[in-house]
Design a protein around this motif. Structure first.
Motif: not given
Length: 549
Positions: A432-437, A480-488, A459-461, A467-473
């Motif tokens: 089970k994979v979460l892609i944060a991109e 797979l975490m893109d470290v250069q997204m806008a905001g947090l 998927l997380a935009k 963070v919320e998806i990870s908390r609920n799953n």
């Protein structure tokens, strides 16, 4: 009475004349006294000047044979402990042999012509063994008939000036080299970046205008060509960025004790695809417990460049082997050998130089700039090692480089070398994979690559959403975490996830793998880190490292 009166007048007149003469003589005397006082004062000042000069400069005299007859204290301080160490000797007795050969003819010519010695630079050996540069000025001493009796002069130590002059010259030479490297740098940008762009733009235009006219096989060839162009462009940009950052002193090296074999295997997963395409076998015969003291990102950059070059210049069906051995000087020698086309002497002499034109094509037309080897050389030397190559036309090449050994060979039993073969692995996984991109294209590419082992993809935009998806799953296996997204950003998101989930594997993704960012990701709580683009070979390495049974 008249006679007596006349005599009195004469006496008065005579007395007045005497007074006048006295006043005149007194004025002359006073003038002479003032002149004498001024002369004494001038003499005193001249003596003071001479003492001041003799305290900093060497005042000397030589006879008609060039032998010292007088020396000031400064000369004694420089070349001896008493006047006897200098008196009776010639200037050449204090010079290195090669300097004596240069100065002796010049001094002999000046003495023959009774010429003034003007700003003659000469090197001497001081009593402490150090070399010093002296600036000599002198005038001839002549007798009444004009015969030469010797020379009188002053020597000044200008060693600091000469060293400063040499430093300025060195800096100017480095500046010229730097400018030449920048010219080459911009030449690479102008030519080698434009070529893959032209190919990519040309093919996309053809496909956009005439896609319906092409067969699936033609479309496949187009897309493969586009992929090769963009892959070359990406590698070139990565090397250019690393090289430019190094020139500016922006790359910080963080050496640590690392397992050489596992770091190399991680690097090889990235270059496995072109090796598979050309049916080239890559083997790594390095003991599992062999450790080096080096920067992880730097070692991976070196391996990627050297192995990529080996694949590029090895014909289809060839072999590339990576081996290592411990040297007696507490260094490890790593060798990357191939069965490729090799290089002649002319090409070998141009390697590792930015101004050398060695960007020949690979065995199947692969592009090459030579910048990767220059980058490797600078990286290796920054870590105290060296890089060299042995090659023969038609018989392949072996690139050697050294890195510091983590501990003395006598302290560890390395055991037998085990051969690892880098090859594709088609094993399916159920993760089970979460892609944060936040970039849609990158998200699409990552999702396609993840499907080979992920049975559920989330998927997380934004990082907040991740963070919320990870908390609920809580059953997510991999993020797979893109470290250069806008905001947090991805680092802070990982910290927050670690507050409620300590076990999920988090891999940081970034546009360029720069030195120092890996450490930053690990400190934030990530398990691993690599640069985009994400492909199945990088993900295969993640799966084998963290989810293999």
């Amino acid at each position: 009475m008249k006679h007596s009166a006349k005599t009195k007048e004469e006496l008065i007149t005579g007395l007045q004349e005497l007074q006048q003469k006295y006043q005149s003589l007194k004025k002359q005397y006073d003038k002479n006294i003032a002149f004498r006082k001024q002369a004494d004062l001038n003499l005193q000042r001249s003596e003071e000047r001479l003492r001041d000069i003799s305290q900093t400069d060497w005042v000397w005299e030589v006879d008609e044979k060039g032998v010292y007859t007088y020396t000031s204290q400064t000369g004694i301080d420089m070349f001896g402990s008493s006047p006897d160490d200098i008196i009776g000797k010639a200037p050449f007795d204090f010079m290195p042999p090669e300097e004596k050969e240069r100065i002796a003819p010049l001094f002999a010519e000046m003495m023959a012509q009774k010429a003034i010695i003007k700003d003659l630079e000469n090197w001497n050996i001081k009593k402490d063994g150090e070399l010093c540069c002296i600036l000599t000025n002198g005038v001839p001493i002549l007798d009444e008939q004009g015969n030469l009796e010797g020379y009188r002069g002053i020597d000044r130590d200008i060693t600091k000036w000469k060293n400063a002059e040499a430093e300025i010259k060195r800096m100017n030479e480095e500046l010229l080299i730097s400018n030449a490297e920048k010219d080459k740098f911009f030449s690479i940008i102008a030519h080698d970046l434009r070529s893959p762009f032209n190919s990519f733009l040309g093919l996309t235009q053809i496909m956009a205008e005439n896609l319906q006219d092409f067969t699936m096989e033609e479309i496949r060839k187009f897309t493969l060509t586009m992929r090769d162009s963009v892959s070359h462009l990406y590698r070139l940009l990565e090397n250019l960025l690393q090289w430019s950052r190094m020139q500016q002193g922006m790359i910080l090296f963080n050496p640590e004790v690392i397992p050489l074999c596992s770091i190399i295997m991680e690097s090889l997963d990235i270059v496995a695809e072109p090796a598979q395409t050309k049916e080239i076998e890559i083997t790594c015969t390095i003991p599992n417990n062999l450790e080096v003291l080096a920067d992880v990102s730097v070692v991976q950059t070196i391996i990627r460049n050297l192995v990529s070059n080996a694949i590029k210049f090895t014909p289809r069906g060839g072999k590339v082997d990576i081996a290592a051995k411990v040297l007696p000087n507490h260094f490890i020698e790593i060798a990357v050998a191939d069965t490729g086309i090799g290089m002649d002497r002319e090409m070998l002499d141009k390697l590792f130089h930015l101004d050398g034109k060695v960007n020949r094509e690979g065995t199947e037309g692969e592009a090459s700039t030579g910048l990767g080897l220059i980058l490797c050389k600078e990286f290796i030397e920054k870590q105290g090692g060296k890089l060299w190559v042995e090659s023969e036309v038609g018989k392949g090449s072996v690139f050697y480089f050294t890195l510091p050994f983590a501990e003395g060979p006598e302290e560890r039993n390395l055991g037998e070398n085990e051969a690892y073969v880098v090859e594709p692995d088609d094993e399916n996984g159920q993760l089970k994979v979460l892609i944060a991109e936040d970039d849609e294209t990158s998200e699409l590419i990552i999702s396609i690559a993840v499907k080979m082992f992920g049975n559920e993809i989330l998927l997380a935009k934004t990082c907040e959403e991740a963070v919320e998806i990870s908390r609920n799953n809580p059953d997510i296996d991999l993020i797979l975490m893109d470290v250069q997204m806008a905001g947090l950003d991805g680092y802070e998101a990982t910290r927050q996830i670690r507050e409620f989930n300590k076990n999920v594997i988090v891999v940081a993704l970034t546009g360029f793998g720069l030195t120092g960012e890996r450490e930053k990701a690990i400190q934030a709580g990530c398990n691993d880190y690599f640069a985009k683009p994400v492909n199945k070979y990088k993900l295969k390495a993640v799966r084998q490292k963290y989810f293999s049974k």
